[in-house]
Design an enzyme around this catalytic site. Structure first.
Site, PDB file in Angstrom:
ATOM      1  N   ASP A   1     -30.211  28.670   4.466  1.00  0.00           N
ATOM      2  CA  ASP A   1     -30.616  27.289   4.786  1.00  0.00           C
ATOM      3  C   ASP A   1     -32.025  26.894   4.346  1.00  0.00           C
ATOM      4  O   ASP A   1     -32.731  26.183   5.085  1.00  0.00           O
ATOM      5  CB  ASP A   1     -30.483  27.037   6.294  1.00  0.00           C
ATOM      6  CG  ASP A   1     -29.067  27.210   6.803  1.00  0.00           C
ATOM      7  OD1 ASP A   1     -28.175  27.544   5.994  1.00  0.00           O
ATOM      8  OD2 ASP A   1     -28.833  27.022   8.009  1.00  0.00           O
TER       9      ASP A   1
ATOM     10  N   LYS B   1     -22.044  25.583   5.437  1.00  0.00           N
ATOM     11  CA  LYS B   1     -21.641  25.972   6.794  1.00  0.00           C
ATOM     12  C   LYS B   1     -21.889  24.821   7.760  1.00  0.00           C
ATOM     13  O   LYS B   1     -22.967  24.228   7.753  1.00  0.00           O
ATOM     14  CB  LYS B   1     -22.406  27.228   7.221  1.00  0.00           C
ATOM     15  CG  LYS B   1     -23.911  27.102   7.255  1.00  0.00           C
ATOM     16  CD  LYS B   1     -24.507  28.487   7.397  1.00  0.00           C
ATOM     17  CE  LYS B   1     -25.912  28.545   7.922  1.00  0.00           C
ATOM     18  NZ  LYS B   1     -26.362  27.668   8.950  1.00  0.00           N
TER      19      LYS B   1
ATOM     20  N   CYS C   1     -30.444  29.944  12.782  1.00  0.00           N
ATOM     21  CA  CYS C   1     -29.392  30.303  11.823  1.00  0.00           C
ATOM     22  C   CYS C   1     -29.501  31.735  11.305  1.00  0.00           C
ATOM     23  O   CYS C   1     -28.476  32.372  11.015  1.00  0.00           O
ATOM     24  CB  CYS C   1     -29.365  29.286  10.687  1.00  0.00           C
ATOM     25  SG  CYS C   1     -28.805  27.670  11.282  1.00  0.00           S
TER      26      CYS C   1
HETATM   27  C1  C5J Z   1     -31.226  26.462  11.033  1.00  0.00           C
HETATM   28  C2  C5J Z   1     -31.478  24.797  12.751  1.00  0.00           C
HETATM   29  N1  C5J Z   1     -30.946  26.597   9.752  1.00  0.00           N
HETATM   30  N2  C5J Z   1     -32.602  25.317  13.230  1.00  0.00           N
HETATM   31  N3  C5J Z   1     -30.893  25.286  11.625  1.00  0.00           N
HETATM   32  O1  C5J Z   1     -31.796  27.336  11.653  1.00  0.00           O
HETATM   33  O2  C5J Z   1     -30.978  23.857  13.311  1.00  0.00           O
END
Ligand code: C5J
Length: 231
Positions: free
Chosen positions: A24, A129, A162
């Protein structure tokens, strides 16, 4: 066998059976002016992970290691967005709404895509995802199985959300994970510290925590992979 200095003890992995997973690293989380910053977060804390991750990415590519990128986001019609996730936080501008970089966490939007510094190379799978974990409602497990991957080197954001969720999912599916402490990041320094502690606690209950420099030293001893045939 590759042996990388790590905690709670050395991480061993076999070339050809280990993949780099970058979680991400999307503009909306990491770039100034994105959703993360609009929520009041200090994105400079996340941006610290970019340079070491870029170095690890280059080293992994040099050795021919499988590299997988993930992106958190939803279909433009939001049919895969749980009502609970949409409502959470009571945000005035939330997932699916027009944000500073396009519709927030919607596939195909500028802010949803991976930052330029870590953009996928041709042939590197990008796993979209809808959840926090990269295994939930994705084909990540199939991709890893088809390539006989048993171990994951994990970078990305955010460490406690994540990254942690993905490492826990991977652990339950039988993968060993090495999380690179300087290649993962959180908006909250305390969460960064504790999230890493949680992974390596109790003899590595979810996995290992290491540093990019130690991995790079080991990767540097591997021969360069033959370039992929054109086309
Ligand atoms: C991730 C989030 N990628 N913090 N998303 O950690 O909402």
């Amino acid at each position: 066998m590759l042996r990388v200095r790590a905690e709670p003890y050395e991480f061993s992995c076999e070339p050809g059976h280990v993949a780099l997973v970058i979680i991400d690293m999307q503009r909306d989380f990491v770039d100034p002016g994105g959703f993360g910053e609009a929520l009041g977060n200090d994105v400079s804390l996340l941006r610290r992970a970019i340079a070491p991750t870029a170095r690890v990415l280059a080293a992994a590519r040099r050795t021919g290691m499988l590299v997988i990128h993930t992106r958190e986001g939803h279909r433009p019609d939001l049919t895969d967005l749980p009502a609970t996730k949409k409502a959470r936080g009571r945000l005035r501008t939330g997932i699916g709404d027009a944000g500073p970089m396009g519709r927030i966490l919607v596939r195909g939007e500028y802010g949803h895509d991976i930052i330029d510094e870590l953009g996928p190379a041709p042939g590197e799978p990008v796993v979209d995802k809808p959840g926090k974990g990269a295994f939930h409602a994705t084909d990540l497990d199939s991709i890893l199985h088809s390539r006989a991957i048993r171990q994951l080197i994990v970078c990305g954001v955010t460490t406690e959300v994540c990254v942690n969720t993905t490492v826990r999912e991977a652990n339950d599916r039988g993968y060993d994970c090495l999380v690179l402490a300087d290649c993962v990041a959180s908006y909250f320094p305390e969460f960064q510290r504790v999230a890493l502690e949680m992974i390596k606690a109790q003899g590595g209950i979810f996995g290992w925590v290491g540093a990019s420099g130690d991995l790079m030293e080991v990767l540097g001893q591997l021969p360069e992979a033959a370039p992929l045939p054109a086309g």
